[in-house]
Design an enzyme around this catalytic site. Sequence first.
Site, PDB file in Angstrom:
ATOM      1  N   HIS A 114      -2.003 -45.267  59.997  1.00  0.00           N
ATOM      2  CA  HIS A 114      -1.234 -45.973  58.977  1.00  0.00           C
ATOM      3  C   HIS A 114      -1.623 -45.495  57.579  1.00  0.00           C
ATOM      4  CE1 HIS A 114       0.105 -48.641  62.157  1.00  0.00           C
ATOM      5  NE2 HIS A 114       0.872 -49.293  61.298  1.00  0.00           N
ATOM      6  N   HIS A 178      -9.477 -50.938  61.417  1.00  0.00           N
ATOM      7  CA  HIS A 178     -10.223 -49.714  61.156  1.00  0.00           C
ATOM      8  C   HIS A 178     -11.472 -49.978  60.326  1.00  0.00           C
ATOM      9  CE1 HIS A 178      -7.222 -46.845  62.666  1.00  0.00           C
ATOM     10  NE2 HIS A 178      -6.307 -47.620  62.114  1.00  0.00           N
TER      11      HIS A 178
END
Length: 211
Positions: A114, A178
């Site tokens: 992303h 993340h």
Amino acid sequence: MSPSTAATFLGPILALDAAVSTAIHTAAKPFLPPFILLLLEISADFRFSFPVSLSLLLSPPLRPFLVPFLLGLLLDLIFVGIVKLIFRRARPAYNHPSMSAAVSADHYSFPSGHASRVFFVAASVHFFATESAAPSGGSFLDGWVRDSGEGVVKGEVLVGVWIWATVTAASRILLGRHYVLDVAAGACLGVVEALFALRFLRFDQVFVVWW
């Protein structure tokens, strides 16, 4: 460098990265509604961004930007997947349970796909803006994106895209998807991919013939 040497060198870095990421996630979690972070996640999902990018076809002056942009998105998808399968870094244990992996590589954390995607988009728009000053084509999309007089991408559009990219990338840490290094690596990768796409994947003459 042997695997043991690499583990000795990278171990403390990854441990620090995990500790900092956990601290950020824990501190921000009480103040940020998950649905806002999930909306940002959807806005940068390839399954959403790729079809939306086809809207560039509605603006003739922006069509030369379409080919390197779409090819760059595909390049990003492939390259991030390969890197994830090479490093196979597990996602944070506190990863939000709403995540659904589209492919097996999505189970891994490094780098953030992303983050690479949103920074690819932001950098592509920025680089395209610096070289594009053609007259406005008069379409609704073109009028919204570019200045009707000078033909350049509007400053507020550039600022908005960079803010969206930065906030979306940061949301990957806040949502627990993340670690910080994953996002930083993804952001750098996205900028490099944008430079590559706009330098080597240009097929402007195709549009001269087709349109």
